[in-house]
Write a protein that holds these residues in place. Sequence first.
Motif, PDB file in Angstrom:
ATOM      1  N   PRO A   1     -14.004  20.427  35.295  1.00 23.54           N
ATOM      2  CA  PRO A   1     -14.632  19.197  35.784  1.00 23.54           C
ATOM      3  C   PRO A   1     -15.918  18.684  34.797  1.00 23.54           C
ATOM      4  CG  PRO A   1     -14.135  20.338  37.680  1.00 23.54           C
ATOM      5  CD  PRO A   1     -13.875  21.184  36.516  1.00 23.54           C
ATOM      6  N   PHE A   2     -15.782  17.401  34.028  1.00 22.59           N
ATOM      7  CA  PHE A   2     -17.031  17.294  33.459  1.00 22.59           C
ATOM      8  C   PHE A   2     -17.742  15.992  34.308  1.00 22.59           C
ATOM      9  CE2 PHE A   2     -15.286  19.362  29.998  1.00 22.59           C
ATOM     10  CZ  PHE A   2     -16.251  19.250  29.199  1.00 22.59           C
ATOM     11  N   ILE A   3     -19.038  15.828  34.168  1.00 27.77           N
ATOM     12  CA  ILE A   3     -19.752  15.004  34.719  1.00 27.77           C
ATOM     13  C   ILE A   3     -20.640  14.276  33.654  1.00 27.77           C
ATOM     14  CG2 ILE A   3     -21.650  14.525  36.595  1.00 27.77           C
ATOM     15  CD1 ILE A   3     -20.826  17.250  38.123  1.00 27.77           C
ATOM     16  N   THR A   4     -20.424  12.883  33.644  1.00 27.56           N
ATOM     17  CA  THR A   4     -21.093  12.232  32.662  1.00 27.56           C
ATOM     18  C   THR A   4     -21.528  10.569  33.081  1.00 27.56           C
ATOM     19  OG1 THR A   4     -19.293  10.814  31.882  1.00 27.56           O
ATOM     20  CG2 THR A   4     -19.332  13.175  31.024  1.00 27.56           C
ATOM     21  N   PRO A   5     -22.502  10.327  32.438  1.00 28.05           N
ATOM     22  CA  PRO A   5     -23.139   9.009  32.909  1.00 28.05           C
ATOM     23  C   PRO A   5     -22.076   8.075  32.410  1.00 28.05           C
ATOM     24  CG  PRO A   5     -24.831  10.181  31.712  1.00 28.05           C
ATOM     25  CD  PRO A   5     -23.640  10.942  31.551  1.00 28.05           C
ATOM     26  N   ILE A   6     -22.288   6.736  32.759  1.00 26.35           N
ATOM     27  CA  ILE A   6     -21.141   5.528  32.547  1.00 26.35           C
ATOM     28  C   ILE A   6     -21.224   5.428  30.971  1.00 26.35           C
ATOM     29  CG2 ILE A   6     -20.763   3.178  32.758  1.00 26.35           C
ATOM     30  CD1 ILE A   6     -22.394   3.242  35.161  1.00 26.35           C
ATOM     31  N   GLY A   7     -19.814   5.312  30.438  1.00 24.06           N
ATOM     32  CA  GLY A   7     -19.701   5.246  29.339  1.00 24.06           C
ATOM     33  C   GLY A   7     -19.307   6.492  28.119  1.00 24.06           C
TER      34      GLY A   7
ATOM     35  N   ILE B   1     -12.587  14.141  34.367  1.00 21.67           N
ATOM     36  CA  ILE B   1     -13.892  13.419  34.074  1.00 21.67           C
ATOM     37  C   ILE B   1     -14.659  12.678  35.344  1.00 21.67           C
ATOM     38  CG2 ILE B   1     -15.059  12.012  32.388  1.00 21.67           C
ATOM     39  CD1 ILE B   1     -12.956  12.441  30.354  1.00 21.67           C
ATOM     40  N   ASN B   2     -15.720  13.118  35.796  1.00 27.06           N
ATOM     41  CA  ASN B   2     -16.338  12.004  36.717  1.00 27.06           C
ATOM     42  C   ASN B   2     -17.358  11.258  35.939  1.00 27.06           C
ATOM     43  OD1 ASN B   2     -15.539  13.741  39.477  1.00 27.06           O
ATOM     44  ND2 ASN B   2     -15.690  15.301  38.049  1.00 27.06           N
ATOM     45  N   GLU B   3     -17.165  10.071  36.119  1.00 25.67           N
ATOM     46  CA  GLU B   3     -18.144   9.089  35.460  1.00 25.67           C
ATOM     47  C   GLU B   3     -19.335   8.663  36.505  1.00 25.67           C
ATOM     48  OE1 GLU B   3     -17.590   5.489  32.122  1.00 25.67           O
ATOM     49  OE2 GLU B   3     -16.506   5.308  34.000  1.00 25.67           O
ATOM     50  N   VAL B   4     -20.589   8.880  36.359  1.00 24.12           N
ATOM     51  CA  VAL B   4     -21.407   8.534  37.320  1.00 24.12           C
ATOM     52  C   VAL B   4     -22.476   7.387  36.884  1.00 24.12           C
ATOM     53  CG1 VAL B   4     -21.204  10.670  38.479  1.00 24.12           C
ATOM     54  CG2 VAL B   4     -22.852  10.500  36.788  1.00 24.12           C
ATOM     55  N   ASP B   5     -22.904   6.687  37.888  1.00 22.14           N
ATOM     56  CA  ASP B   5     -24.089   5.979  37.717  1.00 22.14           C
ATOM     57  C   ASP B   5     -25.333   6.602  38.291  1.00 22.14           C
ATOM     58  OD1 ASP B   5     -25.645   3.846  37.452  1.00 22.14           O
ATOM     59  OD2 ASP B   5     -24.613   2.291  38.540  1.00 22.14           O
ATOM     60  N   TRP B   6     -26.681   6.064  38.189  1.00 18.43           N
ATOM     61  CA  TRP B   6     -27.582   6.496  39.052  1.00 18.43           C
ATOM     62  C   TRP B   6     -27.401   6.560  40.481  1.00 18.43           C
ATOM     63  CZ3 TRP B   6     -31.694   3.500  35.576  1.00 18.43           C
ATOM     64  CH2 TRP B   6     -31.930   4.190  34.377  1.00 18.43           C
ATOM     65  N   GLY B   7     -27.468   7.482  41.091  1.00 25.01           N
ATOM     66  CA  GLY B   7     -27.385   7.665  42.552  1.00 25.01           C
ATOM     67  C   GLY B   7     -26.033   8.180  42.849  1.00 25.01           C
ATOM     68  N   ASP B   8     -25.196   8.177  42.030  1.00 23.31           N
ATOM     69  CA  ASP B   8     -23.802   9.023  42.374  1.00 23.31           C
ATOM     70  C   ASP B   8     -23.809  10.238  42.427  1.00 23.31           C
ATOM     71  OD1 ASP B   8     -22.848   6.250  42.324  1.00 23.31           O
ATOM     72  OD2 ASP B   8     -22.010   6.252  40.421  1.00 23.31           O
ATOM     73  N   SER B   9     -23.052  10.908  43.294  1.00 22.52           N
ATOM     74  CA  SER B   9     -23.032  12.239  43.372  1.00 22.52           C
ATOM     75  C   SER B   9     -21.345  12.867  43.342  1.00 22.52           C
ATOM     76  CB  SER B   9     -23.517  12.654  45.049  1.00 22.52           C
ATOM     77  OG  SER B   9     -24.784  12.515  44.961  1.00 22.52           O
ATOM     78  N   VAL B  10     -21.334  13.997  42.871  1.00 18.02           N
ATOM     79  CA  VAL B  10     -20.147  14.781  42.813  1.00 18.02           C
ATOM     80  C   VAL B  10     -20.324  16.072  43.410  1.00 18.02           C
ATOM     81  CG1 VAL B  10     -18.372  15.703  41.153  1.00 18.02           C
ATOM     82  CG2 VAL B  10     -19.616  13.670  40.562  1.00 18.02           C
ATOM     83  N   MET B  11     -19.281  16.736  44.164  1.00 16.96           N
ATOM     84  CA  MET B  11     -19.364  17.825  45.038  1.00 16.96           C
ATOM     85  C   MET B  11     -18.552  18.904  43.847  1.00 16.96           C
ATOM     86  SD  MET B  11     -21.032  17.946  47.679  1.00 16.96           S
ATOM     87  CE  MET B  11     -20.554  19.536  48.293  1.00 16.96           C
ATOM     88  N   ILE B  12     -19.266  19.709  43.724  1.00 20.04           N
ATOM     89  CA  ILE B  12     -18.608  20.865  42.801  1.00 20.04           C
ATOM     90  C   ILE B  12     -18.511  22.289  43.572  1.00 20.04           C
ATOM     91  CG2 ILE B  12     -18.790  22.340  40.860  1.00 20.04           C
ATOM     92  CD1 ILE B  12     -17.663  19.485  40.313  1.00 20.04           C
TER      93      ILE B  12
END
Length: 332
Positions: free
Chosen positions: A145-151, A166-177
Amino acid sequence: MKLAGATKKGRKFQNPIPTDSGGFGNLIPIMREYANNTAENTPKIPLGPFNTDVSVYQTLPEKGLRITWAGHSSLLIEIDGIRILTDPVWSQRVSFTQAFGPRRFFQPPIALQDLPPLDAVIISHDHYDHLDKATISFFAGKPIPFITPIGVCNYLESWGILKNYINEVDWGDSVMIGNCNITATPARHFSGRGIFNRNETLWASFVIKGPGHNIFFGADSGWFPGFAGIGDAFGPFDLTMLEIGAYGKYWPDIHMGPDNATNAHLALKGKLMMPLHWGTFNLAPHAWYEPAERLLNLAGEKGIALFMPEPGKPTEPDGPYNSEWWKRFMSK
């Protein structure tokens, strides 16, 4: 707490507060600053070699948290049973070409193929010293899994990273690993890998919270009042990892340097502070060792406990630890 997402003006992302990212208007003064600089920007005594004892990874950290600093902002974080790699840069130069550009002061202490199994990779933004095509391509096709800001996902996909990972995140978004919650939080910086695509992708810092530890990966940021908000919402932190290098007269809005990094640590309600983004590449007109030396003085004045392991040495941050490894290579 749900943070407000990043804002955009047209196609461009915007910082939480007005920010001068050092554009063309500062180009001539910046060049003059470099030309007049006499500091030891690049070590006269070659750094290293540093080598990682990979057998350490056969056992879990005794107290659940262990950090291996590979240089700059590249970290192998072992936290509460999972392993996270941040902003991996293994190339010789941080540039659009390996023919020229800032060159490494020391070789990566561990080869990519010798890394232990990873549970996630965090990319904070798209600058060359944080997003390295050659390094990312090593992970092409691997189910990590990769976690990256939008774009930023567009780069990863084009370099072979599996889209479904690929987990694309905005400020405030969370991903469980595993049992860890990774939340993207604001930063004050900018993005772009060329002169015509500034701020078309997002930048972020990250809160990494497991059942036993809570840490903050600051990536790149200038000082802004949002650090206190992050501290209130997600702190206190067992460890803050904050950039202290690549500062200068013409970019105080986008890099903190030791002075504001220590202020950010206090605002975040951190217990231990680990400096990043120094001692690896010549990116600013200051001596390569100056950020560490200044940080030591400021930490003493402000009562901040530091965690400063040698590059490549897996170390548990269970209290203040400062190897002062860089003093072996200072020419003065």
